[in-house]
Design an enzyme around this catalytic site. Structure first.
Site, short mmCIF file in Angstrom:
data_model
loop_
_atom_site.label_atom_id
_atom_site.label_comp_id
_atom_site.label_asym_id
_atom_site.label_seq_id
_atom_site.Cartn_x
_atom_site.Cartn_y
_atom_site.Cartn_z
N THR A 56 7.94 39.98 -22.66
CA THR A 56 7.21 38.96 -23.35
C THR A 56 7.63 38.58 -24.55
OG1 THR A 56 5.21 40.26 -22.13
CG2 THR A 56 4.70 38.76 -24.18
N THR A 80 6.85 45.05 -22.02
CA THR A 80 6.08 46.29 -22.12
C THR A 80 5.74 47.10 -20.76
OG1 THR A 80 4.17 44.84 -22.17
CG2 THR A 80 5.33 45.34 -24.38
N GLN A 108 -2.63 63.69 -14.20
CA GLN A 108 -3.13 62.32 -14.33
C GLN A 108 -3.80 61.95 -15.89
OE1 GLN A 108 -5.51 61.08 -10.93
NE2 GLN A 108 -4.60 62.29 -9.52
N ASP A 123 11.71 39.82 -16.09
CA ASP A 123 10.55 40.41 -16.57
C ASP A 123 10.49 41.69 -16.15
OD1 ASP A 123 7.64 41.40 -15.98
OD2 ASP A 123 7.18 39.25 -16.39
#
Length: 342
Positions: free
Chosen positions: A13, A89, A277, A57
């Site tokens: 980005t 990111t 998790q 990307d």
């Protein structure tokens, strides 16, 4: 040395521009940096900029890109004081983690950064992130591969992307930041890798043989399809699996298909690692009876490692040519501060 810092622009980005299809990585970033900073650029360390071809990307990152980054660092290692890697990111945590394992307590400053809004667009965070990264890259040695983002310095092997919108896009949930940046910058040197931590030359890192598909992530959820287990077990390229278990490391202990999966994975010499998790905390083997089968079947503990770090550590160990036993033996070692000490 023509400049203090080499910027490696991979895409992401920070260097994207708007198109009819949405934001896309665009060449010519050096000129856009000069335009953005103007006269204030003279206050920053001198830098050269190398753009990867093609720009990507970060959603398209693979382990082959980690090896390419290591090769570029090796090629230019002796010519610069530090390096800034501009990266998307989405998979920053994977690439920063991989380079952290590949380089260890590196002899040059290697810093990742990026942005949530492209450089030059209104309200962008790109200029601040890039400024901080350049200043650190040209400064005293930082032995860790790190991330510079939103006025924080974070260890590369500890980060997770926690927001797709906020400027505070990253966190290191189980470890305090290595530094607070900005006008009153403060580095916590006592949190950096110790002086006796091993440094690994980028020339050796570039020679690693990353195997596509060697590691899989399996997120546990209620009523899992047995076909998922069969697919992983049948894939001979998959040598290790990161289990993302519930809470402190619990599994569906009454699920016969899952229990059979653990036994079959061990019989087929696949290395399994258990991580939580949960964003904060980690697995605690033996705390709950619901995790007992993991110890019985030789599943390794990831402690409070992030899933990204566990994935990258397994890939790196395998790329170094380790067989199953060596992989299991070396898993417990700390290489780049990737988890809290036992």
């Amino acid at each position: 040395m023509s400049a203090a810092v080499l910027i490696l622009y991979t895409g992401g980005t920070i260097g994207m521009t708007p198109t009819d299809q949405g934001l896309t990585p665009t060449p010519g970033l050096h000129g856009r940096i000069e335009q953005q900073f103007g006269a204030s650029l003279a206050e920053l360390p001198s830098f050269d900029l190398l753009e990867l071809e093609p720009l990507i990307d970060s959603a398209n990152i693979t382990p082959a890109h980690w090896q390419r980054l290591a090769a570029l660092l090796a090629e230019h290692w002796d010519n610069y004081q530090g390096f800034v890697i501009l990266h998307g990111t989405d998979t920053m945590a994977y690439s920063a983690g991989a380079l952290a394992f590949m380089l260890g307590a590196c002899a040059r400053n290697v810093l990742f950064t990026g942005a949530q809004i492209p450089l030059g667009l209104p309200g962008s965070d790109a200029a601040d992130n890039l400024r901080n990264a350049l200043l650190l890259a040209a400064g005293p040695r930082l032995p860790d591969v790190c991330l510079v983002f939103n006025n924080q310095l974070l260890r590369g092997s500890r980060i997770r992307k926690v927001s797709s919108k906020r400027f505070a896009a990253f966190d290191s949930p189980n470890e305090a930041p290595l530094g607070e940046l900005g006008a009153a910058a403060r580095l916590h040197h006592e949190r950096l890798l110790s002086a006796d931590s091993a440094s690994r030359a980028p020339q050796l890192a570039a020679q690693l043989n990353f195997e596509p598909g060697a590691v899989a992530l399996l997120t546990l959820h209620p009523c899992m399809p047995a076909a998922l287990y069969d697919a992983l077990l049948a894939d001979n390229h998959c040598r290790a699996i990161v289990l993302l278990s519930y809470g402190a490391g619990n599994i569906p202990s009454r699920d016969q298909a899952f229990n059979a999966f653990l036994r079959r994975a061990r019989a087929r010499s696949k290395v399994l690692v258990n991580v939580s998790q949960c964003l904060d905390g980690g697995v605690s083997p033996g705390t709950y009876a619901a995790s007992a089968a993991l110890q019985e079947q030789g599943v390794l503990s990831g402690g409070d490692m992030t899933p990204e770090a566990a994935f990258c550590k397994l890939h790196w160990l395998i790329a170094g040519g380790r067989d199953q036993q060596a992989l299991r033996d070396d898993w417990a070692q700390l290489y780049c501060g990737e988890r809290s000490s036992d």
